[in-house]
Structures are given as structure tokens and as C-alpha cells.
Write an enzyme that holds these catalytic residues in place. Structure first.
Site, PDB file in Angstrom:
ATOM      1  N   ARG A  48       3.437  -7.691 -25.946  1.00 39.15           N
ATOM      2  CA  ARG A  48       2.504  -8.819 -26.864  1.00 39.15           C
ATOM      3  C   ARG A  48       2.032  -7.903 -28.009  1.00 39.15           C
ATOM      4  NH1 ARG A  48      -0.954  -6.079 -26.740  1.00 39.15           N
ATOM      5  NH2 ARG A  48      -1.935  -7.566 -27.903  1.00 39.15           N
ATOM      6  N   GLY A  49       1.670  -8.459 -29.084  1.00 38.99           N
ATOM      7  CA  GLY A  49       1.225  -7.637 -30.166  1.00 38.99           C
ATOM      8  C   GLY A  49       2.305  -7.628 -31.027  1.00 38.99           C
ATOM      9  N   ALA A  50       1.978  -8.022 -32.409  1.00 43.31           N
ATOM     10  CA  ALA A  50       3.002  -8.341 -33.388  1.00 43.31           C
ATOM     11  C   ALA A  50       4.064  -7.177 -33.572  1.00 43.31           C
ATOM     12  CB  ALA A  50       2.535  -8.551 -34.718  1.00 43.31           C
ATOM     13  N   ARG A  91       7.734 -17.044 -29.862  1.00 32.63           N
ATOM     14  CA  ARG A  91       6.517 -16.973 -30.038  1.00 32.63           C
ATOM     15  C   ARG A  91       6.517 -17.243 -31.793  1.00 32.63           C
ATOM     16  NH1 ARG A  91       2.214 -12.871 -28.042  1.00 32.63           N
ATOM     17  NH2 ARG A  91       0.791 -14.995 -28.448  1.00 32.63           N
ATOM     18  N   ASP A 239      -1.419 -10.689 -37.118  1.00 32.28           N
ATOM     19  CA  ASP A 239      -0.110 -11.201 -36.534  1.00 32.28           C
ATOM     20  C   ASP A 239       0.875 -11.567 -37.882  1.00 32.28           C
ATOM     21  OD1 ASP A 239      -2.100 -11.467 -34.011  1.00 32.28           O
ATOM     22  OD2 ASP A 239      -0.101 -11.229 -33.444  1.00 32.28           O
ATOM     23  N   ASN A 249      -4.888 -13.672 -37.001  1.00 31.73           N
ATOM     24  CA  ASN A 249      -5.065 -12.623 -35.990  1.00 31.73           C
ATOM     25  C   ASN A 249      -5.540 -13.387 -34.549  1.00 31.73           C
ATOM     26  OD1 ASN A 249      -4.606  -9.787 -34.917  1.00 31.73           O
ATOM     27  ND2 ASN A 249      -6.939  -9.960 -34.881  1.00 31.73           N
ATOM     28  N   LYS A 250      -5.941 -12.832 -33.617  1.00 36.81           N
ATOM     29  CA  LYS A 250      -6.262 -13.327 -32.353  1.00 36.81           C
ATOM     30  C   LYS A 250      -7.627 -14.031 -32.600  1.00 36.81           C
ATOM     31  CE  LYS A 250      -4.713 -12.931 -29.330  1.00 36.81           C
ATOM     32  NZ  LYS A 250      -3.822 -13.897 -29.056  1.00 36.81           N
TER      33      LYS A 250
HETATM   34  O1  MRU Z   1      -1.182 -12.891 -28.340  1.00 36.76           O
HETATM   35  P1  MRU Z   1      -1.003 -11.431 -28.564  1.00 36.76           P
HETATM   36  O2  MRU Z   1      -1.737 -10.532 -27.472  1.00 36.76           O
HETATM   37  O3  MRU Z   1       0.517 -10.985 -29.036  1.00 36.76           O
HETATM   38  O4  MRU Z   1      -1.849 -11.216 -29.893  1.00 36.76           O
HETATM   39  C1  MRU Z   1      -2.166  -9.898 -30.449  1.00 36.76           C
HETATM   40  C2  MRU Z   1      -3.029  -9.937 -31.636  1.00 36.76           C
HETATM   41  O5  MRU Z   1      -3.504 -10.994 -31.972  1.00 36.76           O
HETATM   42  C3  MRU Z   1      -3.842  -8.662 -31.806  1.00 36.76           C
HETATM   43  O6  MRU Z   1      -5.059  -8.998 -32.286  1.00 36.76           O
HETATM   44  C4  MRU Z   1      -2.971  -7.805 -32.801  1.00 36.76           C
HETATM   45  O7  MRU Z   1      -3.956  -7.311 -33.842  1.00 36.76           O
HETATM   46  C5  MRU Z   1      -2.051  -7.989 -33.594  1.00 36.76           C
HETATM   47  S1  MRU Z   1      -0.776  -6.895 -33.013  1.00 36.76           S
HETATM   48  C6  MRU Z   1      -1.386  -5.341 -33.427  1.00 36.76           C
END
Ligand code: MRU
Length: 347
Positions: A48-50, A91, A239, A249-250
Site C-alpha cells: 500500500r502507499g501511493a 483502489r 495519495d 491523504n490518509k
Molecule cells: O491506504 P494506504 O495505506 O495505501 O494509504 C497511504 C497513505 O495515505 C499514506 O499517508 C501516504 O501518505 C500516501 S503514500 C506515500
């Protein structure tokens, strides 16, 4: 420094993906060698993570190109494009997924005059290049963020925008790793990041394993920490960043940005240029993924909320650009006015 963990390895037609669902207690790599397996790894959040999702999608598209049945270009590229759509559907919020798929398809079209075998070989090299370059880009983000740092400052971050969300260094964490490499002492607070706990399971894990001075806090403690003067700077990842700088973002990032405004603490986003979606004018148009209610009602398989309770579980929120002091990218820090300054980068 930034190589204590490695979320994805590629060798001879096969990806080994670190199963992040088992961290921080178990290290298990899973073989992912076709587009369906990559789709599942992304959808189920094994990875996971963009930026990491983008890297994995590039490999996924190479697998699709390699395994497509049709032997002439027009039919073959249709098959590949269909698999690209399939990957994108895993996603919705991280734009790097769509970016990587579109990039690989455009790359394939640019080689149309070559044999399919040659195109597939080149696509493999392109996916490896995207993977490698992500590490370089992330390191540069950290180097560019150094101007915000003074020795002994305390940074707070949210979710995981670390090595585990990229290939090396991370985005929000990059400056932390680069500072450590240069002997600049920093303290870090990591929000645990309910409901999926990326902060506790991933950020705290990788920073701690790398020997950084990290303290884990629950999300609802951030305001109190700030009121005590314990936080000098907040940096999170992204993201998807709209053309006006609004940033998805998260979930929980927006609350932090609002707290920062209240306590007069600088709030920065760190992300590669590929996370900026110039085709999306503002944050209102960003599709926010909603995830299973079980992430909220259950804790490692144990029920912690009443049976049948209504749950709302958006995985991301959007921070309006007027709360963001700057967007740290590999090309430098983008400052307000974002519409003008982001457009300049894409000219
Ligand atoms: O749902 P995820 O774990 O894929 O989300 C990741 C995020 O939102 C992180 O905060 C992140 O900043 C983005 S990727 C570097």
C-alpha cells in the site's frame, strides 16, 4: 540507512512483495507474478502507499503484456489496456496507480513498430526503471525538505509515507532518513493512524528499525502534543494532489492540518510529482475510497463495537490547499499560490 526494509523486490519475471498485513511481527515475502496476483496484493493492502502502488502497477502491466494471448499489436494492446483498467479498479484514490498504468501503455504504443517480444522486453525494463527511479525521487524529496529542518526539531507524521509506501526513503519520512545520514538529530512522533494502524504497524516499525528517535502516539493525542509545544513541524504524504493543491491523504490528515493552523505549526505535504493529478481541478473531484466496516468494528479479529452498529469508514480525507504551507517534491517545494505554481511544473 533507508534499506532496513524493502517492500518489493523484482527478479526474472517475478515480484516478491513484502506482506505488510503481517508487520510488524512477521516478515513474509509473497510471490506475485501475474496481473491478477498484483491486483489482489494492491486491493487487499498487502502492499500500500501511493508510490508503491504505482511501482507494483507498472510490474503488473508488464506481466499483463507478457501473458497476453494475441500475437498482433492491435489485439495485444487491447488485452493489455483491459488489464490496465482492471488494475486501476483495485483502489480508487492513489493517482500513482493510474499514472503508472497509463505511462506503461503509452510506452508500449511508442514502440509499435517493434516486435511484440521486443516491446514486452522493453516494458519489463521500464517497470524496473520506474521502481529504481522512485528511490532516487524519494531521496531528492528528503534533500529538498532539509531547508525546513533545524537540529533537535520534533516532527510529527501520519499514516505511513515511509520506505514501506515507496521503494526507498519514503516521502514524508525521507527528510528524517536524510537528516540521520547527515548527522542531524531529530525527534519524531508517529500517529498510530486508526483504523488500519499504518502509523503503528509500519511507520513506527521502519523508523525504529532504522535507529531513529520515534515515539508512537494515538491520533487523538496530536492536539495535546501541539498544545504542549512538543511539535515543530508536521509532514505527511499524499495519495492524490489536485491542480489547486488540495490534497487527499490518509483519513486524519485534515484534522492535523486544522490543528496546525490553530497552533501555528507549519504543515507540509511530501510527494513525488506523479502524485499531482493536473486533470483534477480541486479536492472535491477526488474519489475517496470507503473500506470495510470491519476495520472499525473489529480489532485483529476481535469484535470491539456493538453487532449491527452503523459505520462510516472513508480511507482518505482532503486537506484544502490553504492549510498547506508547501508541497515538497523532487523538483523543490511548491508554495502557494498553488494553481499557478503547480501549472508551471507541468508546462
Ligand atoms: O491506504 P494506504 O495505506 O495505501 O494509504 C497511504 C497513505 O495515505 C499514506 O499517508 C501516504 O501518505 C500516501 S503514500 C506515500
Amino acid at each position: 540507512m533507508s534499506d532496513v526494509v524493502n517492500p518489493i523486490k523484482y527478479e526474472k519475471g517475478v515480484c516478491l512483495v513484502l506482506n505488510q498485513l503481517l508487520l510488524p511481527t512477521e516478515t513474509e515475502y509473497r510471490v506475485r507474478s501475474n496481473v491478477k496476483e498484483m491486483y489482489i496484493a494492491i486491493k487487499d493492502m498487502e502492499l500500500r502507499g501511493a508510490p508503491l502502488i504505482g511501482i507494483s502497477a507498472a510490474y503488473g502491466l508488464y506481466f499483463a503484456a507478457r501473458d497476453a494471448k494475441c500475437q498482433e499489436f492491435d489485439g495485444w494492446i487491447k488485452e493489455v489496456e483491459k488489464e490496465g483498467e482492471y488494475l486501476i479498479s483495485s483502489r480508487p484514490t492513489a493517482v500513482n496507480l493510474e499514472w503508472a498504468v497509463k505511462h506503461m501503455i503509452k510506452f508500449a504504443y511508442s514502440l509499435k513498430s517493434r516486435t511484440l517480444q521486443e516491446i514486452v522486453k522493453e516494458m519489463e525494463k521500464e517497470a524496473v526503471k520506474i521502481h529504481f527511479e522512485d528511490g532516487e525521487i524519494c531521496k531528492q524529496i528528503g534533500v529538498n525538505a532539509l531547508e525546513l529542518i533545524k537540529p533537535n526539531m520534533t516532527l510529527l507524521t501520519h499514516c505511513n509515507a515511509g520506505i514501506l509506501a515507496t521503494s526507498r526513503y519514503g516521502t514524508a519520512t525521507s527528510v528524517m532518513y536524510v537528516a540521520k545520514e547527515r548527522g542531524i538529530p531529530l525527534k519524531i512522533f508517529a500517529d498510530e493512524t486508526r483504523p488500519y494502524l499504518q502509523g503503528a504497524r509500519l511507520t513506527a516499525y521502519e523508523l525504529f528499525a532504522s535507529g531513529l528517535d520515534v515515539t508512537l502516539n494515538c491520533d487523538n493525542m496530536a492536539g495535546f502534543l501541539m498544545s504542549q509545544g512538543k511539535i515543530d513541524l508536521v509532514i505527511t504524504g499524499a495519495d492524490r494532489i489536485a491542480a489547486n493543491g488540495d490534497t487527499a491523504n490518509k483519513i486524519g490528515t485534515l484534522s492535523l492540518a486544522i490543528l496546525c493552523k490553530h497552533f501555528n505549526i507549519p504543515f507540509y505535504i511530501a510527494a513525488p510529482i506523479s502524485t499531482i493529478d493536473i486533470a483534477t481541478p480541486t479536492g472535491k473531484e477526488i474519489v475517496i475510497e470507503e473500506r470495510s466496516s470491519l476495520e472499525v468494528t473489529h480489532w485483529y479479529g476481535k469484535q470491539i463495537a456493538p453487532t449491527g452498529i452503523k459505520v462510516y469508514n472513508p480511507a482518505f480525507d482532503v486537506t484544502p490547499s490553504d492549510l498547506i504551507h508547501g508541497i515538497i517534491t523532487e523538483k523543490g517545494i511548491i508554495r502557494p499560490k498553488y494553481v499557478k505554481n503547480i501549472a508551471k511544473i507541468f508546462k
